[in-house]
Design an enzyme around this catalytic site. Structure first.
Site, PDB file in Angstrom:
ATOM      1  N   LYS B  60       0.808  -1.219   0.000  1.00  0.00           N
ATOM      2  CA  LYS B  60       0.000   0.000   0.000  1.00  0.00           C
ATOM      3  C   LYS B  60       0.843   1.272   0.000  1.00  0.00           C
ATOM      4  CE  LYS B  60      -4.249  -1.801   0.481  1.00  0.00           C
ATOM      5  NZ  LYS B  60      -5.381  -1.499  -0.434  1.00  0.00           N
ATOM      6  N   SER B  85      -9.699   0.451   7.316  1.00  0.00           N
ATOM      7  CA  SER B  85      -9.434  -0.254   8.563  1.00  0.00           C
ATOM      8  C   SER B  85      -8.148  -1.058   8.441  1.00  0.00           C
ATOM      9  CB  SER B  85     -10.608  -1.173   8.903  1.00  0.00           C
ATOM     10  OG  SER B  85     -10.865  -2.023   7.806  1.00  0.00           O
TER      11      SER B  85
END
Lengths: 322, 322
Positions: B60, B85
């Site tokens: 990410k 989350s």
């Protein structure tokens, strides 16, 4: 109490460079990992040399491969012998398989199943013996006589030490500005090889050995300048329980700046932090260098560029120490 | 049921190459690990791209960093917002900190402490909300209005997708002869970026998506050619529970060869094997590509050169699934 022979031939940077050429395509060039968080916490620039990601999960592949490929064709054909309850046996079996020669590994009959499996995986021929040094040496002697194979000691051997030193060449190629290297010490072969390589390439670098307080023969020997055997090692770091070898000790006295010790709690703590933050699996012996920073056993100047050898990653995941 | 707009601007290899230049010095070039044992077991030549060793422990970092650095100075000054989350929130917080701008991360109030800590570590400003999609979106909308910050979606965003594709550029630089890439698919941003990059560099390569059978919306959508939402994902692979985004889906339909599913047992089994043999820590979502090989969900020809994306390594070591 070993007396040093100042004229004994020692380990040379030429031997280490030749070893690197010899084994280069037979081992991994392991990554040097960084962590912003661990840099921030320590106030240093840390470079983790991941020998736990090496072939067979330990730096031992370097020395064993160098020793096996230094044999003449005639010597090699008769195979190699060692006694080892740890990573060296598997590394020697792998190197022998690469060269297509037999490897006879003497192991204690109480060795963990995982260690036996690692040797068998590489086609090593296991000779079980009683778990005493006398039985181990007797079994190895008998094998040497019956097979004519070459004995490759886990650390008290210049060919093995030269191979272990190659990791330091890689580290200094990757980080020429490095200030220090922290390296675990058990039998001393790795620390000796690393120290000769690092000091030859960069004389101003600091090389620090780290061992568990529960197996502190190297630290005591370093101070007394005599080999002081380890009677009853008591540490989770099973790879560092061996007593210092004479050949490594000679190099350590010449080239190592200090040897510091760490507690068992720090070792477990370091393993866990390396798992969580670097996301690599490190065995207790492989975590002692980071443990030394955590407990300030050695304190470099702020922002120093420090390499830490994570020497192995072989452990039983069903028996984690936390 | 989304209908594809054939004229919609898509993801280009130029955008991915530009992303790679943009983020190169802000992320790790992650290692591509090998394992003799896993090669032997599979009859393939496996290359494991270790995005679990990426900054923040997940791929990410690539997309979030690219998106943050594509903002104009004026846009950036107002900060960035996302709801997440998982790993995207921490990656966005890190990228924002690098650029010295605020990051507002909307997180459910039942998020695990470790995920909250990861965002806080990078200085992210956490906005807790109720654990529903409606509450999450409402909280993000309100933040966007009050701060004027830029919204960076975890995957349905071309800037993010371009960043994720950069791992495939690195893989193909390292192994130009590669035959196939196996990539996990959740929201689809990573698979889309990887597929566009890989097929552009090497049109003959096969790109296969892998997802848990318990969150198989991408596999179903791939077959029906419409986005089929995932109502009740049921898988240990928490990073792959998201429903496919429209922008990634358009690229996946154009460039991906197949999407296969794997069982929960295979995922846990694969995690464990990767821990034991590669000695790296992989989270469940990061282990699905290897799980696909283990259960023959996809079978390449013998000796094929296959890259597997190990996408992340963030998990609670006190709650291992074995």
């Amino acid at each position: 109490m070993t007396v040093l022979d100042a004229n004994a031939p020692g380990l040379t940077i030429e031997a280490i460079r030749a070893a690197h050429e010899r084994i280069r395509d037979k081992i991994h060039r392991t990554p040097l990992l960084r962590s912003e968080l661990l840099d921030e916490r320590s106030g240093l620039q840390l470079h983790f040399k991941c020998e736990n990601l090496q072939q067979g999960g330990a730096f031992k592949a370097r020395g064993a491969t160098n020793a096996v490929y230094l044999l003449s064709a005639q010597e090699a054909a008769r195979g190699v012998v060692t006694h080892s309850s740890g990573n060296h046996g598997a590394a020697l079996a792998r190197a022998a398989r690469l060269r297509d020669i037999p490897a006879y590994i003497v192991m204690p009959d109480n060795a963990p199943a995982a260690k036996l499996a690692a040797v068998r995986r590489y086609g090593g021929i296991i000779n079980l013996c009683q778990p005493t040094l006398a039985a181990r040496e007797a079994a190895a002697r008998e094998l040497l006589q019956t097979t004519g194979a070459a004995f490759i000691h886990p650390y008290d051997d210049l060919r093995v030490m030269a191979g272990q030193g190659t990791s330091a060449l890689e580290i200094l190629e990757d980080v020429p500005g490095l200030d220090a290297i922290l390296c675990p010490v058990g039998g001393g072969g790795n620390l000796a090889g690393v120290a000769v390589a690092a000091k030859s390439v960069k004389p101003t670098i600091r090389v620090i050995g780290v061992e568990p307080a529960g197996a502190d023969d190297a630290a005591r020997s370093f101070r007394s300048r005599h080999i002081e055997p380890m009677a009853q090692p008591n540490t989770i770091a099973d790879g560092l329980r061996a007593s210092l070898g004479a050949k490594p000790f000679a190099e350590i006295l010449r080239h190592v700046d200090d040897i510091v010790t760490v507690s068992e709690a720090s070792i477990v703590n370091a393993m866990r932090t390396l798992w969580e933050e670097l996301r690599v699996i490190v065995e207790p012996s492989g975590a002692v260098a980071y443990a030394a920073l955590v407990e300030n056993a050695w304190s470099p100047p702020p922002n120093a560029r420090v390499a830490l050898l994570l020497t192995g990653g072989n452990l039983d995941l069903d028996r984690l120490p936390w």
